[in-house]
Design a protein around this motif. Structure first.
Motif, mmCIF file in Angstrom:
data_model
loop_
_atom_site.group_PDB
_atom_site.id
_atom_site.type_symbol
_atom_site.label_atom_id
_atom_site.label_comp_id
_atom_site.label_asym_id
_atom_site.label_seq_id
_atom_site.Cartn_x
_atom_site.Cartn_y
_atom_site.Cartn_z
ATOM 1 N N PHE A 306 0.837 -1.204 0.000
ATOM 2 C CA PHE A 306 0.000 0.000 0.000
ATOM 3 C C PHE A 306 0.871 1.253 0.000
ATOM 4 O O PHE A 306 0.653 2.189 -0.785
ATOM 5 C CB PHE A 306 -0.920 0.003 1.223
ATOM 6 C CG PHE A 306 -1.558 1.345 1.500
ATOM 7 C CD1 PHE A 306 -2.615 1.810 0.725
ATOM 8 C CD2 PHE A 306 -1.081 2.158 2.530
ATOM 9 C CE1 PHE A 306 -3.192 3.059 0.970
ATOM 10 C CE2 PHE A 306 -1.653 3.400 2.784
ATOM 11 C CZ PHE A 306 -2.709 3.852 2.002
ATOM 12 N N LEU A 307 1.873 1.277 0.871
ATOM 13 C CA LEU A 307 2.738 2.453 0.968
ATOM 14 C C LEU A 307 3.547 2.663 -0.310
ATOM 15 O O LEU A 307 3.839 3.806 -0.684
ATOM 16 C CB LEU A 307 3.676 2.322 2.169
ATOM 17 C CG LEU A 307 3.007 2.374 3.550
ATOM 18 C CD1 LEU A 307 4.052 2.221 4.650
ATOM 19 C CD2 LEU A 307 2.239 3.681 3.730
ATOM 20 N N LEU A 308 3.899 1.577 -0.978
ATOM 21 C CA LEU A 308 4.659 1.696 -2.221
ATOM 22 C C LEU A 308 3.878 2.496 -3.261
ATOM 23 O O LEU A 308 4.392 3.467 -3.838
ATOM 24 C CB LEU A 308 4.995 0.301 -2.766
ATOM 25 C CG LEU A 308 5.700 0.249 -4.127
ATOM 26 C CD1 LEU A 308 7.049 0.958 -4.071
ATOM 27 C CD2 LEU A 308 5.878 -1.200 -4.586
ATOM 28 N N HIS A 396 9.827 2.164 -7.099
ATOM 29 C CA HIS A 396 10.454 2.180 -5.775
ATOM 30 C C HIS A 396 11.230 3.475 -5.545
ATOM 31 O O HIS A 396 11.190 4.048 -4.449
ATOM 32 C CB HIS A 396 11.394 0.980 -5.624
ATOM 33 C CG HIS A 396 10.705 -0.345 -5.716
ATOM 34 N ND1 HIS A 396 10.574 -1.025 -6.904
ATOM 35 C CD2 HIS A 396 10.091 -1.100 -4.772
ATOM 36 C CE1 HIS A 396 9.924 -2.154 -6.688
ATOM 37 N NE2 HIS A 396 9.608 -2.226 -5.410
ATOM 38 N N GLY A 397 11.931 3.915 -6.574
ATOM 39 C CA GLY A 397 12.688 5.157 -6.449
ATOM 40 C C GLY A 397 11.776 6.354 -6.261
ATOM 41 O O GLY A 397 12.025 7.222 -5.415
ATOM 42 N N MET A 398 10.696 6.402 -7.042
ATOM 43 C CA MET A 398 9.764 7.526 -6.943
ATOM 44 C C MET A 398 9.055 7.526 -5.589
ATOM 45 O O MET A 398 8.844 8.587 -4.982
ATOM 46 C CB MET A 398 8.737 7.461 -8.074
ATOM 47 C CG MET A 398 7.890 8.718 -8.218
ATOM 48 S SD MET A 398 8.865 10.167 -8.735
ATOM 49 C CE MET A 398 8.943 9.899 -10.518
ATOM 50 N N LEU A 400 10.157 6.218 -2.695
ATOM 51 C CA LEU A 400 11.066 6.583 -1.609
ATOM 52 C C LEU A 400 11.402 8.069 -1.663
ATOM 53 O O LEU A 400 11.570 8.713 -0.620
ATOM 54 C CB LEU A 400 12.344 5.739 -1.681
ATOM 55 C CG LEU A 400 13.263 5.820 -0.456
ATOM 56 C CD1 LEU A 400 12.507 5.477 0.829
ATOM 57 C CD2 LEU A 400 14.466 4.903 -0.618
ATOM 58 N N LEU A 401 11.484 8.614 -2.870
ATOM 59 C CA LEU A 401 11.686 10.060 -2.993
ATOM 60 C C LEU A 401 10.532 10.799 -2.315
ATOM 61 O O LEU A 401 10.744 11.780 -1.585
ATOM 62 C CB LEU A 401 11.772 10.464 -4.466
ATOM 63 C CG LEU A 401 11.917 11.965 -4.742
ATOM 64 C CD1 LEU A 401 13.235 12.495 -4.179
ATOM 65 C CD2 LEU A 401 11.823 12.252 -6.242
ATOM 66 N N GLY A 402 9.316 10.306 -2.528
ATOM 67 C CA GLY A 402 8.153 10.913 -1.891
ATOM 68 C C GLY A 402 8.231 10.832 -0.376
ATOM 69 O O GLY A 402 7.903 11.794 0.330
ATOM 70 N N VAL A 403 8.684 9.690 0.145
ATOM 71 C CA VAL A 403 8.839 9.538 1.596
ATOM 72 C C VAL A 403 9.837 10.558 2.125
ATOM 73 O O VAL A 403 9.590 11.224 3.145
ATOM 74 C CB VAL A 403 9.298 8.106 1.951
ATOM 75 C CG1 VAL A 403 9.638 8.006 3.443
ATOM 76 C CG2 VAL A 403 8.230 7.085 1.593
#
Length: 492
Positions: A306-308, A396-398, A400-403
């Motif tokens: 979900f978080l992904l 995944h990169g996008m 984690l960038l958001g996180v």
């Protein structure tokens, strides 16, 4: 009539005469230390010191160590006595020299990890690994020690001066011909050769004993490979993907409703995606999307998917210089929409993901905060490619960038962001995280929590290239574990 002496007395006198000289002690210690270094070198060809302790019972590990030290000292003593014999120019059986060499060779071959391998065993044609031996190689080291004790006794008979050295030999060369002599005086000379032959025969016979008996014996002193792998796997999985999850100080706030309002997430499409995957959205997740939440973000195995997607949409839509001036533009060459992180996002209202690319300031970032995000993102890699989070060309990169952007907007520090990245990437890439944790545990003796996040997430470790390097090291050392079959895809 010549006085008869007991074997023990001869043994003691021979040792006393040899080791009454300081150089014999020095030579013995020097050789023993070098033999131990040889044992260690052979051990690390197939495993590591940490893996050796982790992969064996305490009894087996200590038995290997004690028998290795005993063999090393006996080899040193044996060679010291050889020098004493040479110094006094006394003749001795060549078989005694062979016994010393054979003991060194086979005791070295029996050095290794019971569930991994031993480096010399295959080369000598004995077995593929120590698991082929009933006691995991301990019996070979014990036999080697006994053979060395007998060898030292043979030398003691000479150095003590208490035993008559036979003039006749079993094999002699006279007038260019080989002559064999078997009589009362020469037959005892065959005993060292007989013992050496028996020793070698036993070593090569042990792996060929009935499997049922051999396995039953092994169970008493060695854990099975399956037991060890299961235990190690469970422990490492609990560290990289804690059952209770990993919680950040950062809160969701209202980014969910903001993304629905702007259309980067179509709620029905989003819900259908999870229903089709067999993981329908929970009431809490629906609230995060539709109402927002003041709860701290906690990633678990259950909500990592979900978080992904949630943060994939956020990272794509939130306005930032990284997306507008960074590697996505530089390497996109006018085709930024063709990346997996852009063209692959299909859950928008309009159906055109690029319509939402860096569209709106969902969370405002100061210049310093953007610089911090860029700094951290540039040091965090992912195993699906060789790119950093600052080049978010996949989901995944996008995500984690958001996180990182959300964390920075709420005052997170650099170390907190790296630490969060370490756990988040471990939930999203559990196979790679498992290998990496196993690598650091065996190579540096570090638990997952003690690994520096900057090192863990670096290009040399967690990128596609780094992950391959880590896996190769694990395979080369014979400690590769089966990774979990989950995570790693680059689609919704």
């Amino acid at each position: 009539m010549k006085k008869q002496y007991s074997s023990l007395f001869i043994f003691k006198i021979g040792l006393k005469k040899t080791f009454s000289k300081p150089y014999s002690w020095a030579l013995t210690i020097f050789i023993a230390l070098n033999v131990l270094l040889l044992y260690y070198f052979l051990l690390i060809q197939k495993t590591t010191w940490a893996a050796f302790w982790q992969s064996n019972t305490a009894f087996y590990s200590w038995a290997q160590i004690v028998l290795s030290i005993v063999n090393a000292v006996l080899i040193g003593a044996s060679i010291s006595m050889i020098f004493e014999v040479i110094k006094e120019k006394k003749k001795t059986s060549k078989t005694s020299f062979l016994q010393t060499f054979a003991s060194l060779l086979f005791s070295a071959a029996a050095t290794g990890c019971s569930v991994c391998s031993a480096f010399l065993l295959p080369l000598l044609g004995i077995a593929a690994s120590l698991t082929a031996l009933p006691f995991g190689g301990l019996e070979v080291k014990l036999l080697s020690a006994l053979l060395l004790i007998y060898t030292i006794y043979e030398y003691a008979k000479i150095t003590s001066g208490l035993c008559k050295i036979p003039k006749e030999k079993v094999i002699s060369f006279e007038k260019g011909q080989i002559e064999l002599k078997f009589n009362k005086e020469t037959l005892p000379q065959l005993l060292p050769l007989l013992l050496l032959t028996i020793f070698i025969t036993i070593v090569y016979t042990l792996p060929r004993l009935p499997n049922a008996w051999r396995l039953e014996t092994q169970r008493k002193i060695m854990p099975t490979t399956a037991d060890i792998k299961q235990s190690q796997s469970a422990g490492i999985f609990a560290q990289i993907n804690p059952p209770e999850g990993y919680e950040m100080k950062t809160k969701y706030n209202d980014i969910g409703p903001s993304m629905l309002e702007m259309g980067v997430i179509d709620l029905e499409k989003f819900k259908q995606t999870y229903e089709k995957s067999g993981q329908p959205l929970t009431p809490e997740q629906l609230d995060i999307l539709t109402k927002g939440s003041n709860k701290k973000i906690r990633i678990t195995s259950d909500n990592s998917y979900f978080l992904l997607n949630f943060f994939w949409a956020f990272g794509l839509a939130n306005k930032t210089r990284i997306l507008e001036e960074g590697d996505m533009i530089k390497y996109g060459e006018g085709q930024t929409g063709s990346f997996a992180s852009t063209g692959g996002w299909s859950l928008t209202k309009s159906g055109d993901s690029m319509e939402y690319y860096s569209k709106r300031t969902i969370v405002p970032l100061t210049k310093e905060q953007e610089d911090l995000v860029n700094k951290v993102a540039s040091g965090v890699y992912r195993p699906c490619c060789g790119n950093s989070t600052a080049f978010p060309d996949c989901n995944h990169g996008m995500a984690l960038l958001g996180v990182f952007e959300l964390m920075a907007s709420q005052g997170a520090t650099e170390s907190e962001m790296f630490q969060a990245g370490k756990y988040i990437n471990s939930y999203w890439f559990p196979s790679t995280a498992f290998d990496t944790a196993l690598y650091f545990k065996n190579k540096d003796g570090k638990e997952f929590k003690d690994i520096d996040p900057k090192v863990y997430l670096s290009k040399d470790i967690f990128s596609a290239f780094g992950a391959q390097t880590v896996k190769k090291w694990l395979i080369d050392k014979g400690i590769q574990e089966k990774p979990p079959a989950q995570g790693g895809g680059c689609g919704v």
